[in-house]
Design a protein around this motif. Structure first.
Motif, PDB file in Angstrom:
ATOM      1  N   PRO A 184      21.513  29.497 -15.554  1.00  0.00           N
ATOM      2  CA  PRO A 184      21.006  29.367 -16.924  1.00  0.00           C
ATOM      3  C   PRO A 184      21.792  30.182 -17.941  1.00  0.00           C
ATOM      4  O   PRO A 184      22.038  29.704 -19.064  1.00  0.00           O
ATOM      5  CB  PRO A 184      19.555  29.851 -16.814  1.00  0.00           C
ATOM      6  CG  PRO A 184      19.176  29.577 -15.403  1.00  0.00           C
ATOM      7  CD  PRO A 184      20.414  29.803 -14.595  1.00  0.00           C
ATOM      8  N   GLU A 185      22.189  31.401 -17.584  1.00  0.00           N
ATOM      9  CA  GLU A 185      22.871  32.250 -18.567  1.00  0.00           C
ATOM     10  C   GLU A 185      24.260  31.723 -18.938  1.00  0.00           C
ATOM     11  O   GLU A 185      24.842  32.155 -19.939  1.00  0.00           O
ATOM     12  CB  GLU A 185      22.955  33.691 -18.058  1.00  0.00           C
ATOM     13  CG  GLU A 185      23.671  33.857 -16.720  1.00  0.00           C
ATOM     14  CD  GLU A 185      22.719  33.797 -15.540  1.00  0.00           C
ATOM     15  OE1 GLU A 185      23.069  34.355 -14.480  1.00  0.00           O
ATOM     16  OE2 GLU A 185      21.616  33.214 -15.692  1.00  0.00           O
ATOM     17  N   ALA A 192      24.831  28.238 -18.912  1.00  0.00           N
ATOM     18  CA  ALA A 192      24.675  26.805 -19.146  1.00  0.00           C
ATOM     19  C   ALA A 192      25.145  26.376 -20.535  1.00  0.00           C
ATOM     20  O   ALA A 192      25.763  25.315 -20.695  1.00  0.00           O
ATOM     21  CB  ALA A 192      23.211  26.415 -18.948  1.00  0.00           C
ATOM     22  N   TRP A 193      24.872  27.190 -21.549  1.00  0.00           N
ATOM     23  CA  TRP A 193      25.244  26.783 -22.917  1.00  0.00           C
ATOM     24  C   TRP A 193      26.762  26.691 -23.093  1.00  0.00           C
ATOM     25  O   TRP A 193      27.235  25.974 -23.980  1.00  0.00           O
ATOM     26  CB  TRP A 193      24.633  27.742 -23.930  1.00  0.00           C
ATOM     27  CG  TRP A 193      24.622  27.173 -25.330  1.00  0.00           C
ATOM     28  CD1 TRP A 193      25.356  27.586 -26.393  1.00  0.00           C
ATOM     29  CD2 TRP A 193      23.816  26.082 -25.796  1.00  0.00           C
ATOM     30  NE1 TRP A 193      25.070  26.833 -27.505  1.00  0.00           N
ATOM     31  CE2 TRP A 193      24.116  25.887 -27.162  1.00  0.00           C
ATOM     32  CE3 TRP A 193      22.872  25.247 -25.197  1.00  0.00           C
ATOM     33  CZ2 TRP A 193      23.517  24.898 -27.936  1.00  0.00           C
ATOM     34  CZ3 TRP A 193      22.269  24.266 -25.956  1.00  0.00           C
ATOM     35  CH2 TRP A 193      22.597  24.098 -27.308  1.00  0.00           C
ATOM     36  N   ARG A 235      18.993  25.603 -22.576  1.00  0.00           N
ATOM     37  CA  ARG A 235      19.956  25.874 -21.502  1.00  0.00           C
ATOM     38  C   ARG A 235      19.352  25.593 -20.119  1.00  0.00           C
ATOM     39  O   ARG A 235      20.081  25.309 -19.177  1.00  0.00           O
ATOM     40  CB  ARG A 235      20.460  27.317 -21.585  1.00  0.00           C
ATOM     41  CG  ARG A 235      19.375  28.378 -21.591  1.00  0.00           C
ATOM     42  CD  ARG A 235      19.959  29.789 -21.468  1.00  0.00           C
ATOM     43  NE  ARG A 235      21.020  30.051 -22.409  1.00  0.00           N
ATOM     44  CZ  ARG A 235      20.873  30.559 -23.632  1.00  0.00           C
ATOM     45  NH1 ARG A 235      19.650  30.838 -24.054  1.00  0.00           N
ATOM     46  NH2 ARG A 235      21.893  30.788 -24.411  1.00  0.00           N
ATOM     47  N   GLN A 236      18.016  25.660 -20.010  1.00  0.00           N
ATOM     48  CA  GLN A 236      17.391  25.385 -18.712  1.00  0.00           C
ATOM     49  C   GLN A 236      17.614  23.940 -18.289  1.00  0.00           C
ATOM     50  O   GLN A 236      17.796  23.657 -17.105  1.00  0.00           O
ATOM     51  CB  GLN A 236      15.890  25.687 -18.757  1.00  0.00           C
ATOM     52  CG  GLN A 236      15.189  25.465 -17.412  1.00  0.00           C
ATOM     53  CD  GLN A 236      13.726  25.857 -17.434  1.00  0.00           C
ATOM     54  OE1 GLN A 236      13.274  26.587 -18.310  1.00  0.00           O
ATOM     55  NE2 GLN A 236      12.956  25.371 -16.468  1.00  0.00           N
ATOM     56  N   SER A 249      21.123  23.707 -16.800  1.00  0.00           N
ATOM     57  CA  SER A 249      21.190  24.373 -15.513  1.00  0.00           C
ATOM     58  C   SER A 249      20.437  23.592 -14.439  1.00  0.00           C
ATOM     59  O   SER A 249      20.941  23.382 -13.319  1.00  0.00           O
ATOM     60  CB  SER A 249      20.615  25.783 -15.634  1.00  0.00           C
ATOM     61  OG  SER A 249      20.621  26.447 -14.390  1.00  0.00           O
TER      62      SER A 249
END
Length: 495
Positions: free
Chosen positions: A90-91, A93-94, A170-171, A174
């Protein structure tokens, strides 16, 4: 972060992407406001696919197919993947998102039953995914600070921000990357907030994604709804709209079910006796039992000679106020929901506060109630399309005709609650009986006792009338004195 390079436009509906994406993935419920409206809150995001042929561009059209009624808009934030993503945390993903833009995730609720959850047909029609008109560089924005707004014919219908999401943007990236590779150009539609509803041919829907307080914007995505002329054939599942689909398409909030004792059913034997019993006689028997305030005053039948017997379903109108009519008067409102759900043998009782200054139903609603087997309608307001309503054959008791539509005087507010109609309190499940003398309300617990007494009295009154018709004087005969009662009882035994 790798950037997403848009190539020259190719193919129909590629819009700002320049080329069709390999995949369009859409999120089901994602905003708290929408989850509250639907009455369910998912623990994790869930998804469905849309075909790339469903893409559309700003200024384009979307067709409502012939024979359907529930085409709904959903203003959304769309993410455009810039670099391939597989098993992304997730961290990070963006970093794989190149751009953000506006999207409209149109859906045809008439086909949801046929799809059985896949959304292939209900969401996959040509032009059902317009995007654009511009792209916002994902590197320049905070994904938690975006806003999406939707207008229908110039009126704001939806507004929410990504702060209202159940899951951060972002979740989605991911989560999906755990299952398959997200490739450059793929699009993720991130769900819609509350306010989605049905649109009709001629309506113009506009969606914009922006960062409030800045000039950063996707631009406004315009789509015009058109009417299709071709109907679906029986080679596949056909469109079908039921009450549940109408409520969800129009965006009707879920009302929690209350645990109440069900109203006693009106059996066929009791119904038959009530059909024989005149309202005047029933009223007299109720008065003998201390119930004087059971008459619905001022209403008359639209078809002289009509008789209605049934259990009450209630509809409450409140006085018109422009903001309340805007929120409660349109769409699949309380009035439409009741006329769509009335059962066989039930009577719709409408509280209109005795104000006949506009219609409280018209011929379309009367036809629907007639088709569903309703026993009739009682309203202390007016009736629009009076002659056409009478022609349906549905017995309606009202204050008379009025040409104005509902919004002139009333707002449809709620259903199946205690109402006041013509000065009488009516509860859901009360027994309603009407004829040319008027309409009365009978508490269900007293109905059997009251109707039996009424029919006994009617037999007696008929015998008395026969005696009077033969020239006998009224004194001592009406009511029966002991001598005449003895004669009447002797006659009864012979019968």
């Amino acid at each position: 972060m790798g950037t997403y390079e848009a190539s020259a436009p190719s193919g129909r509906g590629s819009g700002p992407l320049g080329t069709r994406p390999g995949k369009i993935i859409a999120v089901h419920l994602s905003y708290a406001s929408r989850a509250e409206q639907r009455g369910r809150r998912p623990a994790n995001p869930s998804y469905f696919f849309k075909p790339s042929s469903s893409l559309g561009t700003s200024g384009g059209t979307v067709e409502r197919p012939a024979g359907t009624e529930l085409l709904a808009f959903e203003g959304e934030i769309a993410l455009v993947i810039g670099t391939a993503a597989r098993w992304v945390k997730p961290e990070r993903a963006w970093d794989h998102v190149a751009a953000v833009t506006a999207a409209n995730d149109f859906g045809l609720y008439d086909l949801r039953a046929a799809d059985k959850g896949s959304n292939v047909r209900s969401k996959g029609g040509d032009g059902y995914t317009p995007l654009g008109p511009g792209l916002i560089d994902a590197r320049d924005i905070d994904p938690a600070a975006l806003r999406v707004r939707t207008w229908v014919n110039g009126d704001l219908a939806q507004e929410d921000t990504t702060a209202g999401l159940l899951f951060p943007l972002r979740q989605f990236v991911s989560d999906l990357s755990q299952h398959f590779t997200l490739e450059p150009g793929d699009v993720i539609l991130t769900g819609t907030p509350a306010g989605s509803s049905v649109v009709s041919p001629g309506d113009v829907v506009v969606v914009e994604v922006d960062v409030p307080g800045t000039s950063v914007s996707s631009g406004r995505l315009h789509t015009t709804v058109t009417q299709g002329i071709r109907s679906f054939s029986d080679i596949g599942g056909l469109p079908e709209a039921d009450d549940k689909q109408r409520a969800e398409a129009w965006g009707t909030p879920v009302v929690p079910e209350q645990e109440e004792e069900p109203a006693p059913a009106l059996g066929e034997e009791l119904r038959a006796k009530l059909l024989r019993a005149p309202v005047a006689g029933l009223s007299a028997q109720l008065r003998k039992r201390g119930l004087n305030n059971v008459a619905i005053d001022g209403v008359r039948p639209n078809i002289p000679g009509s008789k209605i017997v049934g259990t009450a379903r209630t509809l409450r109108f409140v006085p018109n106020r422009e903001d309340l009519f805007k929120s409660h008067g349109g769409g699949y409102n309380a009035q439409k929901r009741l006329f769509d759900s009335v059962g066989s043998g039930e009577v719709i009782v409408i509280e209109a506060r005795g104000d006949a200054g506009s219609g409280t139903l018209g011929d379309i609603l009367a036809l629907r109630a007639r088709y569903l087997g309703a026993a009739g309608v009682v309203t202390d307001g007016g009736v629009r399309d009076f002659g056409a309503v009478a022609a349906t054959g549905l017995p309606v008791f009202s204050h008379g005709p009025h040409p104005a539509v509902l919004g002139r005087k009333h707002v449809p507010w709620d259903t199946d609650v205690a109402v006041s109609c013509g000065g009488a309190t009516v509860l859901p499940g009360d027994i309603i009986v009407g004829d040319d003398d008027g309409v009365i309300v009978i508490p269900p617990a007293l109905a059997e006792e009251v109707v039996d007494a009424t029919l006994v009295q009617e037999d007696e009154d008929a015998w008395i009338a026969e005696q009077v018709g033969q020239g006998r004087p009224i004194e001592g005969l009406f009511p029966l004195n002991p001598l005449w009662r003895e004669r009447y009882e002797a006659w009864q035994k012979k019968q």
